[in-house]
Design an enzyme around this catalytic site. Sequence first.
Site, PDB file in Angstrom:
ATOM      1  N   ALA A  21       0.814  -1.220   0.000  1.00 49.56           N
ATOM      2  CA  ALA A  21       0.000   0.000   0.000  1.00 49.56           C
ATOM      3  C   ALA A  21       0.844   1.265   0.000  1.00 49.56           C
ATOM      4  CB  ALA A  21      -0.920  -0.004   1.220  1.00 49.56           C
ATOM      5  N   LYS A  22       2.084   1.162   0.440  1.00 52.24           N
ATOM      6  CA  LYS A  22       2.995   2.319   0.519  1.00 52.24           C
ATOM      7  C   LYS A  22       2.320   3.523   1.165  1.00 52.24           C
ATOM      8  CE  LYS A  22       6.131   1.006  -3.258  1.00 52.24           C
ATOM      9  NZ  LYS A  22       5.461  -0.166  -3.855  1.00 52.24           N
ATOM     10  N   ARG A  23       1.578   3.310   2.249  1.00 49.67           N
ATOM     11  CA  ARG A  23       0.949   4.410   2.955  1.00 49.67           C
ATOM     12  C   ARG A  23       1.958   5.099   3.862  1.00 49.67           C
ATOM     13  NH1 ARG A  23      -2.106   3.038  -0.517  1.00 49.67           N
ATOM     14  NH2 ARG A  23      -4.369   2.957  -0.365  1.00 49.67           N
TER      15      ARG A  23
ATOM     16  N   ASP B  25       4.712   5.596  -5.900  1.00 52.17           N
ATOM     17  CA  ASP B  25       5.048   4.185  -6.089  1.00 52.17           C
ATOM     18  C   ASP B  25       5.977   4.076  -7.296  1.00 52.17           C
ATOM     19  OD1 ASP B  25       4.734   1.234  -6.187  1.00 52.17           O
ATOM     20  OD2 ASP B  25       2.990   1.620  -4.915  1.00 52.17           O
TER      21      ASP B  25
END
Lengths: 203, 203
Positions: A21-23, B25
């Site tokens: 998710a790369k939050r 991302d």
Amino acid sequence: MDVLALTFQAIPADIPVILDAKRGDVPNTSAAYADALFDSFHADAATVAPYVGLDSIEPFTTGSRYALVLARTSNPGAGDFQDLEVAGRPLYERVVERCVERFGADRCGFVVGATYPDEARRLRALAPDRLFLMPGVGSQGGDVGIALRAGMDANGGGVLPSASRSVLYASRGDDFEKAAGDAARVLSEAANAARAAATAGSR
Amino acid sequence: MDVLALTFQAIPADIPVILDAKRGDVPNTSAAYADALFDSFHADAATVAPYVGLDSIEPFTTGSRYALVLARTSNPGAGDFQDLEVAGRPLYERVVERCVERFGADRCGFVVGATYPDEARRLRALAPDRLFLMPGVGSQGGDVGIALRAGMDANGGGVLPSASRSVLYASRGDDFEKAAGDAARVLSEAANAARAAATAGSR
């Protein structure tokens, strides 16, 4: 969301699920994201972006949660900011050091691109007991054997090599299910062979 | 997602919409996120996290898209990585410089916490013609007048102060709609008064 929920349903219970998710947000919002990923979707781990700060990562590391913090990513532009020199060493090493100080080995590992084995070796020295998720195998050009040898811990473990597009899009035809399965199997066998060769060589 | 779609429907067409998504991302995935935010949700701008690199930001700046790149965020831990010294100056300044070089003023602005006016002043000097989204007014403790004076451009513009919780959760009772409206109006009037005072003082 429905597609994600269906994907979760299709995964057997004994297979760990990592949400890429790369939050990473201010603490209040990070906590809400972490609740969504871990409590609603029942992920076992999630990737987290570090720029906002340690308090943005923390909600992904509480209880039985597990954060995979972006250290050195797999993309061509990874070095734009991650390689900037901070007190004589690259920023990505500082990110790993600060996270290792702050979060336990059972709560935090790192994302280290399979496309950058030299950086993986440096990070393994800094974080000998951490899990490395190593994306970028396949379409992004990372070699699974080279990545494994660079990222492996002293016991020949600690690395999860990851391929996305080369498996997901192995075929656009009716045989997509078999083609994806075959691509995953070939990759898995290559990874296991590379690992066996590397650990045999070190004995 | 349904709640987000309903929220979009409720916003009049002449009000710009910024999705505070903080995405970032590898390029292929960033492009998919950007398509979702701009093409499916029709956002006018989105916040973007810079750690992954300039190629992760780029898909949010094409065509008529607009990226608000995290520079100095509003949270207590913002300094953990953003303040690290790179060639004698903080990392967040380097992020702004690299983005200013790479992306046009009509395609890229910055997120600068209202809680950090000194940092906002430094960044305004580096990026005189960029829009600053300044969150952290209200619950996070930022003062709208101080933030505006610190972040304003030479024409007294260039700042979007932002409050979330103090407006959204102005009341948990049946009067929530009126209470949120009142809180937004009070903030708007305070911002306009501070701006009028600051620009009058500089003439």
